[in-house]
Write an enzyme that holds these catalytic residues in place. Structure first.
Site, short mmCIF file in Angstrom:
data_model
loop_
_atom_site.label_atom_id
_atom_site.label_comp_id
_atom_site.label_asym_id
_atom_site.label_seq_id
_atom_site.Cartn_x
_atom_site.Cartn_y
_atom_site.Cartn_z
N SER A 189 4.01 1.80 2.46
CA SER A 189 5.37 1.78 1.91
C SER A 189 6.29 2.73 2.67
O SER A 189 7.43 2.38 3.02
CB SER A 189 5.34 2.15 0.42
OG SER A 189 4.69 1.16 -0.33
N GLY A 246 0.83 -1.19 0.00
CA GLY A 246 0.00 0.00 0.00
C GLY A 246 0.87 1.25 0.00
O GLY A 246 2.03 1.21 0.41
N CYS A 247 0.30 2.37 -0.43
CA CYS A 247 1.10 3.59 -0.57
C CYS A 247 1.57 4.11 0.79
O CYS A 247 2.77 4.26 1.02
CB CYS A 247 0.33 4.64 -1.37
SG CYS A 247 -1.31 5.03 -0.73
N HIS A 248 0.64 4.39 1.70
CA HIS A 248 1.05 4.87 3.03
C HIS A 248 1.95 3.84 3.71
O HIS A 248 2.95 4.19 4.34
CB HIS A 248 -0.18 5.10 3.90
CG HIS A 248 -1.08 6.20 3.46
ND1 HIS A 248 -0.71 7.53 3.51
CD2 HIS A 248 -2.35 6.17 2.98
CE1 HIS A 248 -1.72 8.27 3.08
NE2 HIS A 248 -2.72 7.47 2.75
#
Length: 316
Positions: A117, A113-115
């Site tokens: 990462s 996931g972006c956050h």
């Protein structure tokens, strides 16, 4: 030539992956017609013909697509949340110790996931090496461009900020914090990959620019098994290789850190700020880059034995 299929190529991540891969001459894209895009038989055939299949779908649809793959040689890279903590799926963050070789050998890869990462890049090595205890009570916040919310949020923001209104919606000009109940969907992977005993307090905030992300973890020096310089040494050594993450002593713009600084790029910068008592760990990247399609393409490159930065936009 390796064959690649993107299941869900109409969504934001799928469109970006397709855009980047369509210009590569070392790959053949398997593309379904609009009328067959949602046909199960057509998708099953495309998935099983591919050397690599990207799943750019909601969780339930990604689980269904994964179940359609019968070819033992097809590698699946799932960009949804569905398999990030599932058994039998490799977590696709190759910069972490030992992960690159496991990704190269994997047939099932869950894209981070972006956050998550940014949080994991900062916290996992410190917990693994004992500088931060597993039972530490951590706190983090993360700023993200509005593209992280997909097509619906992009349209909403662009209508309210740019859509010919007499004046933009003032509520959209500021940061908009969400997941106020502390149930953000990235928390399970943060906990599992970092081997934490408990989830952090996590505060995600949407900011009024298209893409870019800045994830921050705060620490008190009294809670560390080491010093701020020890943290810098860990990041400097771990992120000195060929991956997309690198340590920067001071990445700020004259003492200010913009969440839009790495928009349009696929790499990530991590830095340590603060003082001898209070420490601020920061990861900056693009929510659509290292936070989504850039990471997915990096994982594909590793699986196929290519230079992992092939087709990606990275800074110096």
């Amino acid at each position: 030539m390796k064959r690649v299929f993107i299941d869900g190529s109409a969504g934001t991540t799928g469109l970006k992956i397709r855009e980047r891969l369509s210009v590569r001459r070392d790959l053949e894209l398997v593309v379904l017609s609009e009328e067959n895009r949602k046909d199960v038989a057509a998708r099953r055939s495309a998935l099983n013909e591919a050397d690599v299949a990207f799943l750019c779908l909601p969780d339930a649809a990604a689980e269904e697509s994964a179940s359609l793959v019968e070819n033992p040689d097809t590698v699946i890279i799932d960009t949804s949340t569905a398999h990030r903590v599932a058994e039998g799926w490799e977590y696709g963050f190759p910069e972490l110790s030992g992960r690159r070789a496991r990704i190269a050998a994997a047939k099932r890869i869950a894209n981070p996931g972006c956050h998550a990462s940014g949080f994991i890049a900062l916290v996992e090595p410190l917990v693994r090496l004992g500088l931060v205890p597993r039972d530490a009570t951590l706190s983090a916040f993360s700023l993200t461009g509005y593209s992280g919310g997909g097509k619906k949020m992009i349209a909403d923001y662009e209508a309210r900020l740019l859509g010919g209104r007499a004046a933009p919606d003032e509520l959209y000009l500021g940061g908009r914090q969400y997941a106020l109940g502390q149930t953000h969907k990235h928390l399970p992977e943060m906990v599992k990959v970092c081997a934490l005993a408990a989830a952090p307090v996590f505060c995600p905030v949407i900011v009024p620019h298209f893409s870019g992300m800045e994830t921050t973890v705060t620490l008190f020096a009294k809670d560390l098994n080491g010093t701020p310089d020890d943290l810098r040494a860990v990041y400097s050594e771990l992120y000195a290789g060929d991956g997309l993450v690198r340590y920067i002593e001071d990445a700020s713009e004259s003492g200010v850190l913009s969440s839009a600084a790495l928009s349009g790029r696929d790499d990530m910068e991590v830095s340590v700020y603060g003082n001898s008592e209070r420490i601020v760990l920061v990861a900056r990247f693009d929510n659509l880059g290292k936070g989504a399609c850039g990471a997915a393409i990096q994982n594909m490159n590793i699986v196929l034995g290519y230079d992992e930065k092939c087709g990606l936009a990275c800074g110096g």
